[in-house]
Design a protein around this motif. Structure first.
Motif, mmCIF file in Angstrom:
data_model
loop_
_atom_site.group_PDB
_atom_site.id
_atom_site.type_symbol
_atom_site.label_atom_id
_atom_site.label_comp_id
_atom_site.label_asym_id
_atom_site.label_seq_id
_atom_site.Cartn_x
_atom_site.Cartn_y
_atom_site.Cartn_z
ATOM 1 N N ALA A 9 0.892 -1.161 0.000
ATOM 2 C CA ALA A 9 0.000 0.000 0.000
ATOM 3 C C ALA A 9 0.926 1.204 0.000
ATOM 4 O O ALA A 9 1.764 1.351 0.892
ATOM 5 N N ARG A 70 -5.548 -6.350 0.740
ATOM 6 C CA ARG A 70 -6.959 -6.031 0.495
ATOM 7 C C ARG A 70 -7.812 -6.296 1.739
ATOM 8 O O ARG A 70 -8.661 -5.480 2.120
ATOM 9 N N TRP A 72 -6.873 -6.255 4.858
ATOM 10 C CA TRP A 72 -6.601 -5.201 5.853
ATOM 11 C C TRP A 72 -7.387 -3.932 5.525
ATOM 12 O O TRP A 72 -8.076 -3.397 6.375
ATOM 13 N N TYR A 73 -7.299 -3.473 4.271
ATOM 14 C CA TYR A 73 -7.936 -2.214 3.893
ATOM 15 C C TYR A 73 -9.455 -2.288 4.055
ATOM 16 O O TYR A 73 -10.087 -1.296 4.403
ATOM 17 N N GLU A 74 -10.013 -3.454 3.824
ATOM 18 C CA GLU A 74 -11.461 -3.628 3.922
ATOM 19 C C GLU A 74 -11.921 -4.058 5.310
ATOM 20 O O GLU A 74 -13.121 -4.183 5.558
ATOM 21 N N TYR A 78 -9.847 -1.163 10.265
ATOM 22 C CA TYR A 78 -9.221 -0.085 9.493
ATOM 23 C C TYR A 78 -10.275 0.892 8.987
ATOM 24 O O TYR A 78 -10.072 2.104 9.017
ATOM 25 N N ARG A 79 -11.411 0.384 8.536
ATOM 26 C CA ARG A 79 -12.479 1.267 8.041
ATOM 27 C C ARG A 79 -12.924 2.250 9.121
ATOM 28 O O ARG A 79 -13.314 3.367 8.818
ATOM 29 N N LEU A 82 -10.131 5.032 9.068
ATOM 30 C CA LEU A 82 -9.819 5.645 7.779
ATOM 31 C C LEU A 82 -10.244 7.109 7.684
ATOM 32 O O LEU A 82 -9.464 7.951 7.226
ATOM 33 N N VAL A 93 -3.645 6.984 -2.672
ATOM 34 C CA VAL A 93 -3.232 5.682 -2.166
ATOM 35 C C VAL A 93 -3.386 4.686 -3.310
ATOM 36 O O VAL A 93 -4.407 4.692 -3.998
ATOM 37 N N PHE A 95 -2.465 0.404 -4.481
ATOM 38 C CA PHE A 95 -2.023 -0.934 -4.114
ATOM 39 C C PHE A 95 -1.219 -1.472 -5.289
ATOM 40 O O PHE A 95 -1.615 -1.308 -6.447
#
Length: 110
Positions: A9, A70, A72-74, A78-79, A82, A93, A95
């Protein structure tokens, strides 16, 4: 067996407004990375500007593979944090999947 490439990322943040929101984001992001084996490999260093214009902060987080990145980001954790970053900085950002050590520049031509 297919070798899984590390994934990254990469963020280019500008106009970071240091305040309570960013501080909370920084205090909480590491705990969101841990379950996905993510870790910073570039963070907080002032870049040496060699070519072009650069007005921001580079950040690179490494993950074992794209699925971990993916997920982690979703992730709900994290959400939840964010908006603390997006509401207090401008940036981009992306990936990207890495390549192995045998990769040559001409490999992209095939």
């Amino acid at each position: 067996m297919e070798q899984r490439m590390k994934a990254y990322a990469i963020a280019y943040l500008r106009n970071v407004r240091m305040g309570a929101g960013i501080v909370e984001y920084l205090e909480r992001i590491d705990e969101t990375l841990a379950p996905y084996d993510g870790h910073f490999i570039v963070h907080g260093a002032k870049p040496a500007q060699i070519e072009g214009e650069w007005e921001g902060a580079p950040i690179v987080i490494e993950f074992p593979d794209y699925d971990h990145l993916r997920d982690w980001y979703e992730s709900p954790d994290y959400r939840e944090i964010l908006p603390l970053r997006t509401e207090n900085s401008d940036g981009v950002v992306i990936f990207v999947e890495g390549v192995d050590r045998t990769h040559k520049a001409t490999d992209v031509l095939v």
